[in-house]
Design a protein around this motif. Structure first.
Motif, PDB file in Angstrom:
ATOM      1  N   ASN A 491      83.593 -36.585  -8.267  1.00 50.70           N
ATOM      2  CA  ASN A 491      84.051 -35.840  -9.443  1.00 50.70           C
ATOM      3  C   ASN A 491      84.036 -34.343  -9.170  1.00 50.70           C
ATOM      4  O   ASN A 491      84.922 -33.601  -9.582  1.00 50.70           O
ATOM      5  CB  ASN A 491      83.176 -36.153 -10.660  1.00 50.70           C
ATOM      6  N   SER A 495      87.211 -31.829  -9.139  1.00 51.32           N
ATOM      7  CA  SER A 495      87.275 -30.611  -9.949  1.00 51.32           C
ATOM      8  C   SER A 495      87.854 -29.435  -9.175  1.00 51.32           C
ATOM      9  O   SER A 495      88.487 -28.552  -9.753  1.00 51.32           O
ATOM     10  CB  SER A 495      85.879 -30.189 -10.415  1.00 51.32           C
ATOM     11  N   HIS A 498      91.384 -27.803  -9.586  1.00 49.29           N
ATOM     12  CA  HIS A 498      91.745 -26.857 -10.647  1.00 49.29           C
ATOM     13  C   HIS A 498      91.531 -25.420 -10.237  1.00 49.29           C
ATOM     14  O   HIS A 498      91.923 -24.498 -10.958  1.00 49.29           O
ATOM     15  CB  HIS A 498      90.946 -27.187 -11.915  1.00 49.29           C
ATOM     16  N   PRO A 533      93.281 -35.746 -11.047  1.00 50.14           N
ATOM     17  CA  PRO A 533      93.572 -34.340 -11.357  1.00 50.14           C
ATOM     18  C   PRO A 533      94.906 -33.881 -10.771  1.00 50.14           C
ATOM     19  O   PRO A 533      95.576 -33.036 -11.355  1.00 50.14           O
ATOM     20  CB  PRO A 533      92.419 -33.580 -10.709  1.00 50.14           C
TER      21      PRO A 533
ATOM     22  N   VAL B  11      86.761 -33.301 -17.773  1.00 45.95           N
ATOM     23  CA  VAL B  11      86.283 -32.964 -16.433  1.00 45.95           C
ATOM     24  C   VAL B  11      86.113 -34.261 -15.643  1.00 45.95           C
ATOM     25  O   VAL B  11      85.456 -35.179 -16.121  1.00 45.95           O
ATOM     26  CB  VAL B  11      84.922 -32.226 -16.516  1.00 45.95           C
ATOM     27  N   PRO B  12      86.626 -34.429 -14.439  1.00 46.44           N
ATOM     28  CA  PRO B  12      87.385 -33.451 -13.660  1.00 46.44           C
ATOM     29  C   PRO B  12      88.896 -33.577 -13.783  1.00 46.44           C
ATOM     30  O   PRO B  12      89.618 -32.913 -13.070  1.00 46.44           O
ATOM     31  CB  PRO B  12      86.964 -33.808 -12.233  1.00 46.44           C
ATOM     32  N   SER B  42      83.736 -37.298 -17.258  1.00 46.84           N
ATOM     33  CA  SER B  42      82.714 -37.676 -16.280  1.00 46.84           C
ATOM     34  C   SER B  42      81.334 -37.773 -16.910  1.00 46.84           C
ATOM     35  O   SER B  42      81.051 -37.165 -17.936  1.00 46.84           O
ATOM     36  CB  SER B  42      82.668 -36.650 -15.144  1.00 46.84           C
ATOM     37  N   LYS B  43      80.482 -38.540 -16.250  1.00 47.50           N
ATOM     38  CA  LYS B  43      79.111 -38.732 -16.714  1.00 47.50           C
ATOM     39  C   LYS B  43      78.349 -37.415 -16.708  1.00 47.50           C
ATOM     40  O   LYS B  43      77.451 -37.206 -17.517  1.00 47.50           O
ATOM     41  CB  LYS B  43      78.410 -39.741 -15.799  1.00 47.50           C
ATOM     42  N   GLU B  44      78.761 -36.509 -15.828  1.00 40.82           N
ATOM     43  CA  GLU B  44      78.090 -35.221 -15.718  1.00 40.82           C
ATOM     44  C   GLU B  44      78.118 -34.462 -17.050  1.00 40.82           C
ATOM     45  O   GLU B  44      77.149 -33.813 -17.437  1.00 40.82           O
ATOM     46  CB  GLU B  44      78.819 -34.402 -14.633  1.00 40.82           C
TER      47      GLU B  44
END
Lengths: 781, 183
Positions: A491, A495, A498, A533, B11-12, B42-44
């Protein structure tokens, strides 16, 4: 002279107890003799006092005491000798110094003779009855008479202590002596003291080696003080230090070939002299380090020197002469030292690299080449080391530090990536550590919000963190990897996308293609995170692009626009397909719907149709769970309702297929609910589109009602849902739903389907209240 | 009692994180509840909310994969019943009449929904409707020019003071709206 009692040793005493006994006996004797000495002085009986003083010093002739105990005894004696010293200087005893000097030379044994000579000599100098340089020369020569290590060490310490304020310095007249005389004196004392100290090591049998080393360490101050004395001389300026003092000191350090002495003296040398001196003689100090014994911890010496000078240079940049390239001197010398010491521990070698890196980033923060050189040197050394050595925790920790420091200092991955030796150093690490560093890089980029604008930089970055992006040979089995950690990592990587941005659309799209190339190699476990994404970024891309074309910021003719739309469509649909191919049905379905909306907004109708067909195909073939089907279909309905699509043929075909799918759902209540929702497919009233087909609206609602009514025990909720849909059309004054229909439906519900304690009861009550509040014409509820 | 209404973080998928300007304001000691409209993804993000307070309620957005988030949720706080729903299920998206129907169904005083990425606070029929927008200003096919936003509600007996937070050009702008529960 007092008779000395022979010490009696009982068989049952331990060594420590023995020492304590000897010490107590000797100390008592000193106290007694001292007391008598003081009495004599009080009565002005100088000769008697000298005899008593001699007796005191006789105790210092002992061989029974350990160095530590001897030290304690020495201190007691020292106090009494100080008392004598003061008396000689202050009292009017009438004797000339030169007479006294003669008298004390007649003491019976060497040690008392020398201590007394030193005592008198110091007063001699102080009263200016003789030139300092002559007396000092005399005294230091005579000290040669004591060659026993412990006794000699303390004797020379006494000499140093007592003469410390009488050394000719910069301000002295030449007949008394110059600072050069003092320097000679101290250096001679230092050299002889050191020799005695080293000799202590060889006195002991090998089995006691460790104990002897500890004892020596306890006495190290006696040697080090000499260097402090040198530093305290005003006349020792930078030139004198570099030309006279340092060469002699360094000579003794190297020649003594004793690792304890070398270790300690180098550290003291660095400590007592000012940083400016070290800067000026840096090469010499470092080359000295190269010549030290192999057991000496050169790394600690150099590291502390680097830290001192880094701090000095940062705080006093103006005091650093231009011609002193601190980093270059350190770097070149350290390189040679490492080469000259093949047995140097890898962790020490790495420690030096860390110090060097900190040095250059502190003193020359904008100079990337220095930092890169350090990394390069490290990598060239490691490449020849065995994997087991590199993977030791202490070594790994330092390699990771070398990689982390530039990240922390520059706070900009773009700068760090320009260090050509950065990536090669990462590849020296084991899998988990490469992953850790890669994650540090990702986090650094995200936390500093570093925007990456150039395709080349994006490529570089993704290559550098490739351990996170694709499978590598030495990676552990998927079973052994913590799934949650893995997801979190991916994840984070996702990210990153972006932060890839450019004002130039061509560049930006090129960036996405590069990213797609890298992430595409990640395998099913990774692409489910990283490709998503990319889809959204490219949808945003085309929307923004269209806006720029529409507003005239970018001038483009129609055919070119269509071509670009096509390119992006291909990119988007192939990326979504990659996810569909690994059976991520729910996700790819939703992504198709998102893409559909975007291409609709951009007016690319044929693409809308293609995407809708793909979405429907996934729905029919791959979404098997009936709850998932309901959610997916609901989304399809609301998506179609939101479109601006002007092609009625395509729209109506999609609407029809949607209703068909709704009627095929597993549970009748879902069928009913969704078909009633489908009514909205025939009433579109938004900014982009007007499409109203009132008959179809009512038809859908009627069909929904019929399905739920035919159920054996239908829930109240679905009826109320349908009722509320009707109200929607009534409120908007659409004429699609006759108000009577509403009235009949309420009647039907109230009479047939209201059960006590049905969870939908409040829903119904709220709805009825609402109807009442609306005061619709023609009905009364 | 302080309630944060927040969501559509994405996110993300569509963003790399909640803006630091917002994170500075989201202080654990000051928040009792977080009502999240969904699409975290997301889990974050969920873990981050849990750090701020233990009372975190999340409903499932169209892109959330966590099946344990429900489609709708009702939370009673003080004198108010709060309804929570992502909003992609509402047809048409963001339509006030359809939202009102959901409010009737859930039988709540305040309905919090999202999906449109458009910050909105309005009253209808004496009930309060809140859309906190997108916490990250994430891309949306539904709206152009999305601004990062969230909502803070201060519940005192039968009164809610609503604070809306927007991040415009690096500055946080705050507006206040009062709502009183109708009897």
């Amino acid at each position: 002279m007092m008779k000395k009692n022979k010490p009696t040793v009982a068989q049952t005493l331990s060594p420590e107890e023995e020492q304590a006994k000897f010490f107590e006996e000797a100390k008592n004797n000193v106290m007694i003799q001292g007391h008598h000495m003081k009495l004599s002085l009080d009565n002005s009986k100088l000769m008697d006092a000298l005899k008593y003083a001699s007796n005191i010093i006789n105790e210092l002739r002992t061989s029974l005491l350990s160095p530590k105990s001897y030290y304690a005894l020495y201190l007691v004696a020292f106090d009494f000798l100080q008392y004598l010293n003061t008396y000689l200087y202050e009292e009017k005893h009438g004797k000339k110094m030169i007479e006294l000097y003669e008298v004390v030379q007649h003491a019976g044994n060497v040690l008392p003779r020398l201590y007394l000579l030193i005592t008198v000599g110091s007063v001699y100098i102080k009263t200016k009855q003789a030139p300092a340089k002559d007396v000092l020369k005399d005294l230091i020569e005579m000290c040669r008479g004591v060659q026993h290590p412990t006794r000699g060490l303390f004797l020379r310490h006494y000499l140093s202590e007592v003469t410390k304020d009488k050394l000719p310095d910069a301000d002295s007249s030449t007949e008394n002596g110059t600072v050069m005389d003092s320097i000679d004196f101290i250096i001679q004392n230092f050299t002889e003291t050191n020799k005695l100290w080293v000799r202590m090591q060889h006195q002991a049998p090998t089995k006691d080696r460790e104990r002897r080393e500890n004892e020596r360490l306890e006495l190290r101050l006696l040697v080090g003080k000499n260097l402090s004395r040198l530093a305290q001389l005003d006349g020792v300026d930078q030139t004198t230090y570099s030309e006279v003092v340092l060469p002699k000191v360094v000579e003794q350090i190297i020649n003594c070939k004793d690792k304890i002495a070398q270790q300690y003296l180098m550290e003291i040398l660095i400590q007592v002299f000012p940083d400016e001196f070290h800067l000026a003689t840096l090469d010499t100090i470092l080359q000295t380090c190269a010549q030290l014994q192999s057991g000496v911890d050169v790394k600690t010496i150099i590291a502390s020197l680097i830290d001192r000078l880094a701090n000095f240079a940062t705080r006093n940049a103006e005091l650093v002469p231009d011609n002193i390239k601190i980093f270059d001197i350190f770097f070149n010398n350290v390189k040679e030292i490492i080469q000259a010491r093949p047995n140097m521990e890898l962790q020490d070698i790495l420690g030096l690299h860390v110090s060097l890196l900190n040095l250059t980033l502190k003193c020359y923060p904008t100079n990337k080449d220095n930092a890169n050189e350090v990394l390069g040197l490290c990598q060239s050394i490691i490449v020849n080391k065995a994997k087991e050595d590199i993977n030791k925790p202490t070594c790994v920790k330092q390699i990771i530090q070398l990689l982390q420091i530039p990240l922390d200092v520059f706070k900009n991955i773009l700068v760090v990536l320009k260090l050509s030796n950065y990536q090669p150093l990462i590849s020296c690490l084991s899998y988990n550590n490469r992953k850790k560093v890669s994650l540090d890089i990702v986090n650094n980029t995200i936390n500093n919000s570093t925007i990456i604008e150039e395709p080349e930089a994006v490529n570089n970055l993704l290559e550098t963190i490739q351990t996170l992006i694709k499978d590598e040979q030495d990676q552990p089995d998927m079973d052994d990897i913590d799934k949650e950690d893995f997801q979190e990592e991916q994840n984070k990587v996702a990210s990153l996308i972006h932060l890839f941005d450019s004002e130039d659309p061509e560049k930006l799209f090129k960036i996405y293609i590069i990213a797609r190339g890298h992430f595409g190699k990640g395998g099913p476990h990774r692409i489910r995170h990283t490709l998503v994404p990319l889809v959204f970024c490219s949808l945003r891309f085309i929307r923004n692009f269209k806006q720029q074309v529409d507003s005239g910021v970018i001038s483009l003719d129609e055919s070119k626009w269509v071509a670009i739309g096509s390119k992006i469509f291909t990119f988007v649909s192939e990326t979504i397909k990659a996810l569909a191919d690994i059976k991520l049905a729910d996700l790819s379905f939703r992504l198709y719907l998102q893409a559909l909306q975007t291409f609709d907004h951009c007016g690319l109708v044929s693409r809308v149709k293609e995407l809708a067909i793909k979405a429907l195909l996934i729905f029919q073939e791959d979404i098997a769970d009936f709850k998932a089907q309901v959610m997916a279909l609901q989304l399809l309905i609301s998506t179609l309702n939101s479109l601006s699509i002007s092609n009625e043929e395509i729209y109506e075909s999609l609407a029809a297929q949607t209703i068909k799918q709704a009627s095929r759902l597993l549970l009748p209540q879902d069928q009913a609910k969704l078909i009633s929702t489908c009514s909205h497919l025939f009433w579109v009233d938004n900014a982009g589109r007007q499409y109203q087909n009132p008959e179809s609206v009512l038809q859908a609602l009627k069909k929904a009602l019929s399905i739920i009514s035919n159920e054996s025990s239908p829930g109240l909720g679905t009826f109320v849902d349908i009722l509320n849909e009707c109200l929607f059309y009534c409120d908007k004054e659409t004429d699609a739903v006759p108000i009577q229909f509403v009235s009949d439906l309420v009647e039907l519900i109230r009479t047939t389907h209201v059960k006590e304690a049905d969870p939908a009861l409040p829903y119904l009550q709220n709805t009825i209240k609402y109807i009442q509040s609306q005061n619709y014409k023609g009905i009364s509820i | 009692m302080f309630i944060i209404a927040i969501g559509d973080v994405h996110v993300p998928h569509r963003s790399y994180g909640i803006p630091p300007e917002f994170k500075k304001l989201l202080v654990p000691e000051k928040i009792q509840y977080i009502l999240c409209t969904g699409n975290l993804v997301s889990k974050e993000i969920y873990d981050y909310f849990k750090v701020l307070t233990s009372d975190v309620h999340v409903v499932r957005g169209d892109l959330d994969e966590n099946t344990s988030y429900p489609d709708t949720k009702i939370v009673s706080i003080g004198q108010f019943k709060f309804g929570l729903c992502h909003g992609h299920q509402i047809v048409p998206w963001g339509d006030r009449a359809s939202l009102a129907a959901l409010q009737r169904q859930l039988d709540v005083d305040v309905l919090i929904s999202g999906h449109t990425h458009v910050l909105e606070v309005f009253e209808s029929n004496g009930k309060l409707f809140v859309n906190p927008g997108s916490a990250t200003g994430a891309f949306s096919n539904i709206s152009n020019d999305v601004i990062p936003s969230f909502v803070l509600m201060d519940v005192q007996s039968n009164n809610i003071t609503v604070y809306i937070y927007k991040l415009i050009d690096g500055q946080v702008k705050v507006e206040k709206i009062d709502h009183v529960k109708q009897q």
